[in-house]
Design a protein around this motif. Structure first.
Motif, mmCIF file in Angstrom:
data_model
loop_
_atom_site.group_PDB
_atom_site.id
_atom_site.type_symbol
_atom_site.label_atom_id
_atom_site.label_comp_id
_atom_site.label_asym_id
_atom_site.label_seq_id
_atom_site.Cartn_x
_atom_site.Cartn_y
_atom_site.Cartn_z
ATOM 1 N N VAL A 153 0.629 -1.647 -0.423
ATOM 2 C CA VAL A 153 0.155 -0.608 0.182
ATOM 3 C C VAL A 153 0.941 1.054 0.309
ATOM 4 O O VAL A 153 1.770 1.552 0.393
ATOM 5 C CB VAL A 153 -0.864 -0.229 1.512
ATOM 6 N N ALA A 154 0.447 2.013 -0.239
ATOM 7 C CA ALA A 154 1.001 3.973 -0.742
ATOM 8 C C ALA A 154 2.380 3.610 -1.282
ATOM 9 O O ALA A 154 3.069 4.467 -1.403
ATOM 10 C CB ALA A 154 1.106 4.047 0.858
ATOM 11 N N GLU A 155 2.543 2.487 -2.313
ATOM 12 C CA GLU A 155 3.367 2.611 -3.498
ATOM 13 C C GLU A 155 3.374 3.755 -4.225
ATOM 14 O O GLU A 155 5.020 3.724 -4.858
ATOM 15 C CB GLU A 155 3.666 0.635 -3.551
ATOM 16 N N ALA A 187 -19.023 -2.155 4.092
ATOM 17 C CA ALA A 187 -17.878 -3.180 4.633
ATOM 18 C C ALA A 187 -16.539 -3.188 3.628
ATOM 19 O O ALA A 187 -15.964 -2.876 4.415
ATOM 20 C CB ALA A 187 -18.112 -4.608 4.841
ATOM 21 N N ASP A 188 -16.960 -3.231 2.597
ATOM 22 C CA ASP A 188 -15.579 -3.399 1.481
ATOM 23 C C ASP A 188 -14.598 -1.879 2.085
ATOM 24 O O ASP A 188 -13.979 -1.852 1.117
ATOM 25 C CB ASP A 188 -15.837 -4.026 -0.002
ATOM 26 N N ALA A 194 -9.294 1.387 5.564
ATOM 27 C CA ALA A 194 -8.738 1.439 6.634
ATOM 28 C C ALA A 194 -7.320 0.888 6.284
ATOM 29 O O ALA A 194 -5.685 1.343 6.848
ATOM 30 C CB ALA A 194 -9.240 0.026 7.392
ATOM 31 N N PHE A 195 -7.766 -0.061 4.851
ATOM 32 C CA PHE A 195 -5.535 -0.420 4.763
ATOM 33 C C PHE A 195 -4.874 0.804 3.943
ATOM 34 O O PHE A 195 -3.797 0.954 4.199
ATOM 35 C CB PHE A 195 -6.296 -1.183 3.351
ATOM 36 N N GLY A 197 -4.645 4.006 5.317
ATOM 37 C CA GLY A 197 -4.222 4.199 6.644
ATOM 38 C C GLY A 197 -2.625 3.704 6.919
ATOM 39 O O GLY A 197 -2.220 4.275 7.538
ATOM 40 N N THR A 198 -2.993 2.497 6.861
ATOM 41 C CA THR A 198 -1.818 2.091 6.907
ATOM 42 C C THR A 198 -0.526 2.439 6.435
ATOM 43 O O THR A 198 0.838 2.277 6.270
ATOM 44 C CB THR A 198 -2.007 0.435 7.101
ATOM 45 N N GLY A 199 -1.004 2.976 5.401
ATOM 46 C CA GLY A 199 0.771 3.501 5.015
ATOM 47 C C GLY A 199 1.209 4.197 4.614
ATOM 48 O O GLY A 199 2.741 4.866 4.800
ATOM 49 N N ALA A 200 0.776 4.801 6.384
ATOM 50 C CA ALA A 200 1.347 6.398 6.617
ATOM 51 C C ALA A 200 2.468 6.114 7.499
ATOM 52 O O ALA A 200 3.461 6.815 7.033
ATOM 53 C CB ALA A 200 0.421 7.284 7.350
#
Length: 209
Positions: A153-155, A187-188, A194-195, A197-200
């Motif tokens: 993620v965030a690539e 839900a998706d 949320a996914f 957001g994990t890139g931060a």
């Protein structure tokens, strides 16, 4: 790509990143060069596989859930007449018929992929700090090894920021438009937000606070 007259004669590479139905992908990709990963390796690895196979100075990336409007490549390519520009991105809009739920309505006006109606320079700490990699046109010589395959993620943000740090220019061109099939099931949609957001944390490790 084949639906856009502007891509006539352009070589097309399709990367099947571990799909569950490779025969269906092969049928859709008829006429293109098809590469397959038996196990999914993630979007960065898939794009890099296509980058390595492309033999052109300019390389367009387009995700499988995107539908470009005619003329998108021509509008983007004009920016690359400037040798200092490494990458240019179109505006990502909602695909027609995406539904009428509150999520669909929200995504149509405030998607994380839509950078808005105004053309801009793309760089950290500006109004357009990054562009999504759902659709891009890039200069091969500027990309080096491409996307960081260790990032799921965030690539795309990482690539833009590395290019900016290296002195390249990145542009956002909203007159070129690509429709995206947004996730609209609540839900998706929540899982995807949320996914993202994990890139931060990953970006902070590579680029600082």
């Amino acid at each position: 790509l084949r639906a856009d007259p502007g891509t006539a004669g352009c070589p097309v590479v399709v990367v099947d990143d571990g799909s569950a139905d490779p025969a269906a992908v092969a049928e859709v990709a008829a006429g293109a060069r098809l590469l397959r990963h038996e196990q999914a390796q993630g979007p960065a690895a898939a794009r890099n596989a296509g980058l390595r196979q492309a033999g052109t100075d300019l390389v367009a990336f387009l995700d499988s859930d995107c539908v470009p409007e005619p003329g998108w490549l021509e509008r983007l390519a004009g920016h690359l007449a400037d040798p200092r520009v490494a990458l240019v991105a179109p505006r990502i809009t909602a695909l027609a018929g995406g539904g009428t739920s509150w999520v669909a309505r929200y995504e149509a006006v405030s998607s994380a992929l839509d950078m808005g109606p105004t053309a801009a320079r793309v760089a950290p700490l500006t109004l357009v700090a990054y562009v999504p990699s759902a659709a891009l046109l890039a200069r091969r010589a500027a990309l080096g090894d491409g996307f960081d395959e260790s990032m799921q993620v965030a690539e795309d943000v990482d690539l833009v920021w590395r290019l900016a740090a290296a002195g390249w220019r990145v542009r956002y061109e909203p007159t070129a438009r690509v429709a995206h099939d947004h996730r609209v099931a609540p839900a998706d949609w929540l899982r995807r937000r949320a996914f993202y957001g994990t890139g931060a944390a990953l970006l902070a490790q590579r680029h600082g606070p």
